[in-house]
Write a protein that holds these residues in place. Sequence first.
Motif, PDB file in Angstrom:
ATOM      1  N   GLY A 179     -23.659  -0.753   0.576  1.00  0.00           N
ATOM      2  CA  GLY A 179     -22.761  -1.885   0.722  1.00  0.00           C
ATOM      3  C   GLY A 179     -21.816  -1.641   1.880  1.00  0.00           C
ATOM      4  N   ARG A 180     -20.579  -2.083   1.772  1.00  0.00           N
ATOM      5  CA  ARG A 180     -19.607  -1.807   2.821  1.00  0.00           C
ATOM      6  C   ARG A 180     -19.285  -0.312   2.817  1.00  0.00           C
ATOM      7  NH1 ARG A 180     -14.038  -2.284   0.920  1.00  0.00           N
ATOM      8  NH2 ARG A 180     -13.996  -2.704  -1.331  1.00  0.00           N
ATOM      9  N   PRO A 181     -18.617   0.206   3.829  1.00  0.00           N
ATOM     10  CA  PRO A 181     -18.373   1.644   3.927  1.00  0.00           C
ATOM     11  C   PRO A 181     -17.801   2.243   2.643  1.00  0.00           C
ATOM     12  CG  PRO A 181     -17.712   0.572   5.947  1.00  0.00           C
ATOM     13  CD  PRO A 181     -18.088  -0.524   4.989  1.00  0.00           C
ATOM     14  N   ASP A 182     -18.393   3.364   2.218  1.00  0.00           N
ATOM     15  CA  ASP A 182     -17.985   4.097   1.022  1.00  0.00           C
ATOM     16  C   ASP A 182     -18.143   3.303  -0.263  1.00  0.00           C
ATOM     17  OD1 ASP A 182     -17.217   6.430   2.466  1.00  0.00           O
ATOM     18  OD2 ASP A 182     -15.328   5.447   3.001  1.00  0.00           O
ATOM     19  N   HIS A 183     -19.019   2.299  -0.247  1.00  0.00           N
ATOM     20  CA  HIS A 183     -19.293   1.501  -1.429  1.00  0.00           C
ATOM     21  C   HIS A 183     -20.791   1.240  -1.549  1.00  0.00           C
ATOM     22  CE1 HIS A 183     -14.987   0.795  -1.037  1.00  0.00           C
ATOM     23  NE2 HIS A 183     -14.984   0.365  -2.287  1.00  0.00           N
ATOM     24  N   ALA A 184     -21.202   0.831  -2.726  1.00  0.00           N
ATOM     25  CA  ALA A 184     -22.618   0.524  -2.966  1.00  0.00           C
ATOM     26  C   ALA A 184     -22.696  -0.582  -4.011  1.00  0.00           C
ATOM     27  CB  ALA A 184     -23.360   1.763  -3.449  1.00  0.00           C
ATOM     28  N   GLN A 185     -23.897  -1.135  -4.171  1.00  0.00           N
ATOM     29  CA  GLN A 185     -24.165  -2.155  -5.188  1.00  0.00           C
ATOM     30  C   GLN A 185     -25.014  -1.516  -6.285  1.00  0.00           C
ATOM     31  OE1 GLN A 185     -21.844  -4.388  -3.136  1.00  0.00           O
ATOM     32  NE2 GLN A 185     -22.867  -5.439  -4.841  1.00  0.00           N
ATOM     33  N   PHE A 186     -24.556  -1.664  -7.539  1.00  0.00           N
ATOM     34  CA  PHE A 186     -25.184  -0.977  -8.668  1.00  0.00           C
ATOM     35  C   PHE A 186     -26.026  -1.922  -9.511  1.00  0.00           C
ATOM     36  CE2 PHE A 186     -24.504   0.738 -13.159  1.00  0.00           C
ATOM     37  CZ  PHE A 186     -25.572   1.616 -13.082  1.00  0.00           C
ATOM     38  N   ASP A 187     -27.228  -1.479  -9.844  1.00  0.00           N
ATOM     39  CA  ASP A 187     -28.150  -2.247 -10.677  1.00  0.00           C
ATOM     40  C   ASP A 187     -28.042  -1.763 -12.122  1.00  0.00           C
ATOM     41  OD1 ASP A 187     -30.187  -3.679 -11.802  1.00  0.00           O
ATOM     42  OD2 ASP A 187     -31.796  -2.785 -10.604  1.00  0.00           O
ATOM     43  N   LEU A 188     -27.072  -2.308 -12.869  1.00  0.00           N
ATOM     44  CA  LEU A 188     -26.875  -1.905 -14.265  1.00  0.00           C
ATOM     45  C   LEU A 188     -28.090  -2.241 -15.112  1.00  0.00           C
ATOM     46  CD1 LEU A 188     -25.105  -0.957 -16.649  1.00  0.00           C
ATOM     47  CD2 LEU A 188     -24.189  -3.294 -16.765  1.00  0.00           C
ATOM     48  N   GLU A 189     -28.607  -3.454 -14.957  1.00  0.00           N
ATOM     49  CA  GLU A 189     -29.764  -3.875 -15.742  1.00  0.00           C
ATOM     50  C   GLU A 189     -30.957  -2.950 -15.500  1.00  0.00           C
ATOM     51  OE1 GLU A 189     -31.396  -8.213 -16.458  1.00  0.00           O
ATOM     52  OE2 GLU A 189     -32.194  -7.417 -14.575  1.00  0.00           O
ATOM     53  N   GLY A 190     -31.206  -2.624 -14.238  1.00  0.00           N
ATOM     54  CA  GLY A 190     -32.318  -1.744 -13.911  1.00  0.00           C
ATOM     55  C   GLY A 190     -32.138  -0.354 -14.491  1.00  0.00           C
TER      56      GLY A 190
END
Length: 241
Positions: A179-190
């Motif tokens: 995602g943006r610097p020092d961040h990410a997108q998390f797939d909770l369902e997965g």
Amino acid sequence: MGVAHGFLGRRGGVSTGIHAGLNVGRGSRDNEAAVAENRRIATEAVLPGAKLMTLYQIHSADAVTLRTDADPAFRPEADALVTDRPGLALGILTADCAPVLLADREAGVVAAAHAGWKGALGGVTDSTLFAMEALGAQRKRICAAIGPCIARASYEVDQRFVDRFVRDDAANERFFTAGRPDHAQFDLEGYVAARLAASGVGRVEALGLDTYADADRFFSYRRATHAREPDYGRQIAIIGR
């Protein structure tokens, strides 16, 4: 799944204002009578005449087994309910976390689990499966369904969050995208689906519905926070026999 179950969103119900619809959250600032009526409506929609059993959810990995005729006022601190008793509607409340409903139809065992990131990482689904097995369920016969929850596209987390999951298992990196610097997108369902599958559950289905992105259908804690709303509603997932 072969047993009565349902993932109910916010449509219907009698609540108004920011809680408009089928808000079942006793912890919300909604009118108590409206919440009680919404809980009745939800129960009758899934398992008419059943006793609705819910928890005081604490984002733990704890599962509670109901073996006797239960009192609906009983709300233990835990994040999963398991039973083999007919006439009980097991309910899990969510507003972005993942509701998980499980059943071994042959054994007559059902369960409902609340899997936020903390409980999911801590093993709430594993605890639920152990409790189901204690009542005679077999993992290969269990069907699990993951209901509406916050999706990867809406779930931004910081690097410390990512590191926590990767330290637990390096393979967990696959549930994050940049995602943006020092961040990410998390797939909770997965992540929850993968834990269930790795645990030997016979069938796992995920609805793929994003609570954050669909304000008309679902309540969302994160969306309410971003909108600076003073409170938020909760939806319910119910299973019983």
